[in-house]
Design an enzyme around this catalytic site. Structure first.
Site, PDB file in Angstrom:
ATOM      1  N   VAL A  12     -10.909  22.733  11.099  1.00  0.00           N
ATOM      2  CA  VAL A  12      -9.554  22.091  11.492  1.00  0.00           C
ATOM      3  C   VAL A  12      -8.444  22.795  10.531  1.00  0.00           C
ATOM      4  O   VAL A  12      -8.580  23.006   9.235  1.00  0.00           O
ATOM      5  CB  VAL A  12      -9.663  20.848  11.319  1.00  0.00           C
ATOM      6  CG1 VAL A  12      -8.153  19.944  11.205  1.00  0.00           C
ATOM      7  CG2 VAL A  12     -10.293  20.073  12.424  1.00  0.00           C
ATOM      8  N   PRO A  15      -1.930  22.240   7.148  1.00  0.00           N
ATOM      9  CA  PRO A  15      -0.576  22.989   6.071  1.00  0.00           C
ATOM     10  C   PRO A  15      -1.042  22.733   4.861  1.00  0.00           C
ATOM     11  O   PRO A  15      -1.539  21.884   4.223  1.00  0.00           O
ATOM     12  CB  PRO A  15       0.283  22.113   6.556  1.00  0.00           C
ATOM     13  CG  PRO A  15       0.349  21.649   7.961  1.00  0.00           C
ATOM     14  CD  PRO A  15      -1.109  21.243   8.089  1.00  0.00           C
ATOM     15  N   ALA A  16      -0.889  23.944   4.101  1.00  0.00           N
ATOM     16  CA  ALA A  16      -1.190  24.191   2.640  1.00  0.00           C
ATOM     17  C   ALA A  16      -0.186  23.215   1.817  1.00  0.00           C
ATOM     18  O   ALA A  16      -0.653  22.943   0.898  1.00  0.00           O
ATOM     19  CB  ALA A  16      -0.963  25.530   2.159  1.00  0.00           C
ATOM     20  N   LEU A  17       1.020  22.814   2.383  1.00  0.00           N
ATOM     21  CA  LEU A  17       1.887  21.899   1.612  1.00  0.00           C
ATOM     22  C   LEU A  17       2.133  20.573   2.650  1.00  0.00           C
ATOM     23  O   LEU A  17       2.696  21.143   3.652  1.00  0.00           O
ATOM     24  CB  LEU A  17       2.980  22.508   1.063  1.00  0.00           C
ATOM     25  CG  LEU A  17       3.962  21.844   0.250  1.00  0.00           C
ATOM     26  CD1 LEU A  17       4.612  22.713  -0.807  1.00  0.00           C
ATOM     27  CD2 LEU A  17       5.200  21.448   1.082  1.00  0.00           C
ATOM     28  N   ASP A  45       1.281  12.392   4.647  1.00  0.00           N
ATOM     29  CA  ASP A  45       0.177  11.879   3.909  1.00  0.00           C
ATOM     30  C   ASP A  45       0.681  10.468   3.572  1.00  0.00           C
ATOM     31  O   ASP A  45       1.662  10.156   2.805  1.00  0.00           O
ATOM     32  CB  ASP A  45      -0.282  12.547   2.727  1.00  0.00           C
ATOM     33  CG  ASP A  45      -1.250  11.876   1.931  1.00  0.00           C
ATOM     34  OD1 ASP A  45      -2.382  11.793   2.227  1.00  0.00           O
ATOM     35  OD2 ASP A  45      -0.974  11.258   0.889  1.00  0.00           O
ATOM     36  N   TYR A  50      -0.185   1.737   1.249  1.00  0.00           N
ATOM     37  CA  TYR A  50       1.198   2.193   0.919  1.00  0.00           C
ATOM     38  C   TYR A  50       2.231   1.224   1.449  1.00  0.00           C
ATOM     39  O   TYR A  50       3.365   1.119   1.178  1.00  0.00           O
ATOM     40  CB  TYR A  50       1.553   3.465   0.996  1.00  0.00           C
ATOM     41  CG  TYR A  50       0.766   4.679   0.522  1.00  0.00           C
ATOM     42  CD1 TYR A  50       0.034   4.161  -0.463  1.00  0.00           C
ATOM     43  CD2 TYR A  50       0.906   6.068   0.836  1.00  0.00           C
ATOM     44  CE1 TYR A  50      -0.860   5.414  -1.316  1.00  0.00           C
ATOM     45  CE2 TYR A  50       0.238   6.937   0.173  1.00  0.00           C
ATOM     46  CZ  TYR A  50      -0.550   6.720  -0.814  1.00  0.00           C
ATOM     47  OH  TYR A  50      -1.294   7.604  -1.583  1.00  0.00           O
ATOM     48  N   LYS A  75      -5.216   6.768   4.700  1.00  0.00           N
ATOM     49  CA  LYS A  75      -6.423   6.310   3.581  1.00  0.00           C
ATOM     50  C   LYS A  75      -6.900   4.964   4.117  1.00  0.00           C
ATOM     51  O   LYS A  75      -5.934   4.071   4.288  1.00  0.00           O
ATOM     52  CB  LYS A  75      -5.986   6.746   2.306  1.00  0.00           C
ATOM     53  CG  LYS A  75      -5.616   7.948   1.991  1.00  0.00           C
ATOM     54  CD  LYS A  75      -4.978   7.953   0.498  1.00  0.00           C
ATOM     55  CE  LYS A  75      -4.161   9.333   0.261  1.00  0.00           C
ATOM     56  NZ  LYS A  75      -2.934   9.307   1.092  1.00  0.00           N
ATOM     57  N   HIS A 108     -10.014   6.022   0.130  1.00  0.00           N
ATOM     58  CA  HIS A 108      -9.096   5.939  -0.845  1.00  0.00           C
ATOM     59  C   HIS A 108      -9.638   5.932  -2.355  1.00  0.00           C
ATOM     60  O   HIS A 108      -8.981   6.719  -3.124  1.00  0.00           O
ATOM     61  CB  HIS A 108      -8.073   4.870  -0.860  1.00  0.00           C
ATOM     62  CG  HIS A 108      -6.736   5.029  -1.393  1.00  0.00           C
ATOM     63  ND1 HIS A 108      -5.463   4.534  -0.635  1.00  0.00           N
ATOM     64  CD2 HIS A 108      -6.289   5.851  -2.267  1.00  0.00           C
ATOM     65  CE1 HIS A 108      -4.492   4.870  -1.425  1.00  0.00           C
ATOM     66  NE2 HIS A 108      -4.810   5.599  -2.302  1.00  0.00           N
TER      67      HIS A 108
END
Length: 294
Positions: A12, A15-17, A45, A50, A75, A108
């Site tokens: 899969v 994205p790196a950021l 994310d 949260y 999470k 988490h």
């Protein structure tokens, strides 16, 4: 702006950021995520704990981007560990996000004192993966011993371990362990926001003279230098901000390279001092919290 991708251990693409929303109040989450998506972020994310999954989902819908264009990670909180409980936790998160499938779902915390519950929670993630309701699964804040214990009792090697990593707390042993086992290191607090330690002794990475000198040499900001440090060491990063200019600054890190000496100089700033809670100290008694229904 286009962000390069990293391949997880099940192929899969991530994205790196990405863009984080830890401690972002719900009322600020929608505009922040909308701004991030408009600038070019394609990975968001969040987490059940949260309290802003619903707003993340709303922002993605408002953005006009097709669901397939945005990689969503969330999470499971420790209060929902256990096989059936975690399956229901998926339903709660998916319902708040307004999606049928989550791209990356992770545990988490390790909850080491009740690790049987952790194992059963991860087995639920394996079921969700096999059923196609998630595309990849992983963990967060797991130390090498936690990972060994988990992998000895489960089938799927975690795709990621999301951990505290920044110049003042590098966790070199853990980084190496993850890499050896094909687990992608995801850095939370990548620019050291959590380095305003409780006793105030360590200071902020943003004012660190070594990082500042490197930033001046490249005509960049300290935050950009730290993000570049992670990326060049093959870590995925999820900076957070609610300020549009900072959101744009944090993604503009793909047009310069740090030298080997500069990377080593940043490595050498490691203090060994953790900013977040010790993974061994996370218990239901200290950190348990009910996660509302969707």
């Amino acid at each position: 702006m286009s962000v390069p991708s990293l391949s997880l251990n099940n192929d899969v693409e991530l994205p790196a950021l990405g863009f984080g929303v830890y401690q972002t109040p719900p009322e600020q989450t929608v505009p922040a995520v909308e701004t991030a998506l408009a600038i070019g972020y394609r990975h968001i994310d969040t987490a059940a704990a949260y309290g802003n999954e619903r707003e993340v989902g709303e922002a993605i819908r408002r953005s006009g981007h097709d669901r397939s264009e945005v990689f969503i990670e969330t999470k499971i909180w420790i209060s929902d560990y256990g096989y059936d409980e975690t399956l229901h936790a998926f339903d709660k998160s998916a319902g708040k996000l307004g999606v049928d499938r989550i791209d990356l779902l992770i545990l988490h915390q390790a909850l080491p004192g009740e690790f049987d519950r952790t194992v059963e929670a991860y087995k639920a993630l394996e079921t969700l993966l096999a059923d196609g309701r998630v595309r990849a699964i992983g963990v967060s804040n797991f130390m090498p011993d936690h990972l060994r214990r988990l992998m000895a009792r489960t089938e799927v090697v975690p795709a990621v371990n999301q951990i505290e990593v920044h110049p003042y707390f590098r966790q070199s042993e853990l980084l190496a362990f993850d890499t050896e086992h094909g687990i992608l290191n995801q850095a939370w607090s990548p620019i050291g926001g959590i380095t305003f330690y409780r006793d105030g002794s360590t200071g902020s990475t943003l004012q660190d003279p070594v990082i500042g000198e490197i930033a001046r040499a490249h005509g960049r900001t300290p935050a950009q230098v730290m993000l570049r440090w992670h990326l060049q060491q093959n870590r995925q990063v999820i900076p957070k901000s609610v300020t549009p200019s900072r959101i744009a600054e944090n993604i503009d890190v793909f047009a310069f390279d740090l030298t080997d000496d500069q990377l080593a100089a940043i490595d050498a700033l490691d203090t060994g001092v953790r900013g977040g809670p010790e993974p061994e100290d996370v218990t239901l008694e200290n950190f348990g919290a009910d996660i509302p229904e969707a």
